[in-house]
Design a protein around this motif. Sequence first.
Motif, PDB file in Angstrom:
ATOM      1  N   HIS A  63       0.819  -1.221   0.000  1.00 20.59           N
ATOM      2  CA  HIS A  63       0.000   0.000   0.000  1.00 20.59           C
ATOM      3  C   HIS A  63       0.852   1.269   0.000  1.00 20.59           C
ATOM      4  N   ARG A  64       2.152   1.119  -0.123  1.00 23.32           N
ATOM      5  CA  ARG A  64       3.078   2.252  -0.060  1.00 23.32           C
ATOM      6  C   ARG A  64       3.872   2.327  -1.365  1.00 23.32           C
ATOM      7  N   PRO A  65       3.391   3.116  -2.336  1.00 22.84           N
ATOM      8  CA  PRO A  65       4.046   3.171  -3.654  1.00 22.84           C
ATOM      9  C   PRO A  65       5.543   3.489  -3.592  1.00 22.84           C
ATOM     10  N   LEU A  66       5.952   4.303  -2.647  1.00 26.27           N
ATOM     11  CA  LEU A  66       7.347   4.719  -2.545  1.00 26.27           C
ATOM     12  C   LEU A  66       8.286   3.549  -2.239  1.00 26.27           C
ATOM     13  N   ILE A  67       7.791   2.552  -1.499  1.00 28.59           N
ATOM     14  CA  ILE A  67       8.665   1.437  -1.086  1.00 28.59           C
ATOM     15  C   ILE A  67       8.209   0.090  -1.636  1.00 28.59           C
ATOM     16  N   LYS A  68       7.134   0.105  -2.395  1.00 33.74           N
ATOM     17  CA  LYS A  68       6.536  -1.129  -2.909  1.00 33.74           C
ATOM     18  C   LYS A  68       7.553  -2.047  -3.599  1.00 33.74           C
ATOM     19  N   ASN A  69       8.442  -1.457  -4.384  1.00 36.43           N
ATOM     20  CA  ASN A  69       9.386  -2.260  -5.175  1.00 36.43           C
ATOM     21  C   ASN A  69      10.776  -2.353  -4.556  1.00 36.43           C
ATOM     22  N   ILE A  70      10.901  -1.947  -3.310  1.00 37.10           N
ATOM     23  CA  ILE A  70      12.204  -2.024  -2.640  1.00 37.10           C
ATOM     24  C   ILE A  70      12.315  -3.344  -1.896  1.00 37.10           C
ATOM     25  N   ASP A  71      13.433  -3.999  -2.088  1.00 32.91           N
ATOM     26  CA  ASP A  71      13.718  -5.261  -1.429  1.00 32.91           C
ATOM     27  C   ASP A  71      13.692  -5.072   0.090  1.00 32.91           C
ATOM     28  N   ASP A  72      13.116  -6.023   0.822  1.00 31.65           N
ATOM     29  CA  ASP A  72      13.060  -5.923   2.286  1.00 31.65           C
ATOM     30  C   ASP A  72      14.435  -5.633   2.895  1.00 31.65           C
ATOM     31  N   GLY A  73      15.462  -6.266   2.365  1.00 28.20           N
ATOM     32  CA  GLY A  73      16.815  -6.081   2.870  1.00 28.20           C
ATOM     33  C   GLY A  73      17.371  -4.681   2.636  1.00 28.20           C
ATOM     34  N   ASP A  74      16.835  -3.997   1.633  1.00 34.90           N
ATOM     35  CA  ASP A  74      17.301  -2.644   1.310  1.00 34.90           C
ATOM     36  C   ASP A  74      16.487  -1.555   2.013  1.00 34.90           C
ATOM     37  N   LEU A  75      15.416  -1.954   2.678  1.00 29.03           N
ATOM     38  CA  LEU A  75      14.522  -0.987   3.327  1.00 29.03           C
ATOM     39  C   LEU A  75      15.212  -0.152   4.413  1.00 29.03           C
ATOM     40  N   PRO A  76      16.024  -0.771   5.313  1.00 30.70           N
ATOM     41  CA  PRO A  76      16.675   0.054   6.343  1.00 30.70           C
ATOM     42  C   PRO A  76      17.540   1.174   5.758  1.00 30.70           C
ATOM     43  N   GLU A  77      18.292   0.872   4.710  1.00 26.56           N
ATOM     44  CA  GLU A  77      19.148   1.894   4.099  1.00 26.56           C
ATOM     45  C   GLU A  77      18.300   2.981   3.432  1.00 26.56           C
ATOM     46  N   PHE A  78      17.242   2.581   2.737  1.00 24.73           N
ATOM     47  CA  PHE A  78      16.347   3.536   2.070  1.00 24.73           C
ATOM     48  C   PHE A  78      15.728   4.488   3.095  1.00 24.73           C
ATOM     49  N   ILE A  79      15.178   3.920   4.163  1.00 24.83           N
ATOM     50  CA  ILE A  79      14.545   4.727   5.215  1.00 24.83           C
ATOM     51  C   ILE A  79      15.587   5.621   5.893  1.00 24.83           C
ATOM     52  N   GLY A  80      16.754   5.067   6.163  1.00 23.16           N
ATOM     53  CA  GLY A  80      17.820   5.822   6.812  1.00 23.16           C
ATOM     54  C   GLY A  80      18.227   7.050   6.006  1.00 23.16           C
ATOM     55  N   LYS A  81      18.376   6.885   4.692  1.00 26.01           N
ATOM     56  CA  LYS A  81      18.736   8.010   3.812  1.00 26.01           C
ATOM     57  C   LYS A  81      17.640   9.070   3.837  1.00 26.01           C
ATOM     58  N   HIS A  82      16.408   8.622   3.718  1.00 25.69           N
ATOM     59  CA  HIS A  82      15.272   9.551   3.749  1.00 25.69           C
ATOM     60  C   HIS A  82      15.227  10.329   5.059  1.00 25.69           C
ATOM     61  N   LEU A  83      15.363   9.610   6.167  1.00 21.82           N
ATOM     62  CA  LEU A  83      15.318  10.271   7.476  1.00 21.82           C
ATOM     63  C   LEU A  83      16.455  11.274   7.624  1.00 21.82           C
ATOM     64  N   PHE A  84      17.617  10.917   7.113  1.00 21.19           N
ATOM     65  CA  PHE A  84      18.754  11.824   7.170  1.00 21.19           C
ATOM     66  C   PHE A  84      18.427  13.129   6.440  1.00 21.19           C
TER      67      PHE A  84
END
Length: 171
Positions: A118-139
Amino acid sequence: MKIVFVGYMGSGKTTIGKLLAKKLKISFLDLDEVIEERLEDSISNIFNGKGEIFFRKKEHEYLNDVLSQKNNFILSTGGGTPCYSGNMDTMLELADYVFYLKISIPGLVKRLILEKEHRPLIKNIDDGDLPEFIGKHLFERNNFYLKANHIIECDNKDPEALVSEIQGLLA
């Protein structure tokens, strides 16, 4: 009283906002829903069809419209809303309270993995890559989020406890 919630997707802005609105007996508004209603289209269609710049202009316009209303309400914003067009300053100026619902990266990953579809921004991101993606965004977004009047640490707290904590901060 105008209360605004900011924070990363999955931080609980809508859940906490609705619960608090019910307790305070005031309206709850979700900025994404306001945008969808006014443009008669979904956020993902608007993003894909007209682009992010168009979306951010409309988001800014409707945020100002909503915050200029006289009535009492709680507003949940999109995760990126505070980061564009001076929106965070607008919120701080026009709302009585701006709360940042802060959650750790592991806490966000745990929540968002369950909602990926239900989240288009992360829909196609691998579960393993999610922490790095979120971390960059939060930064990138943290400087905006941290301008909020109140920072609420949300890890390991249930919604009712968070609502009570927030109620305690309302004058």
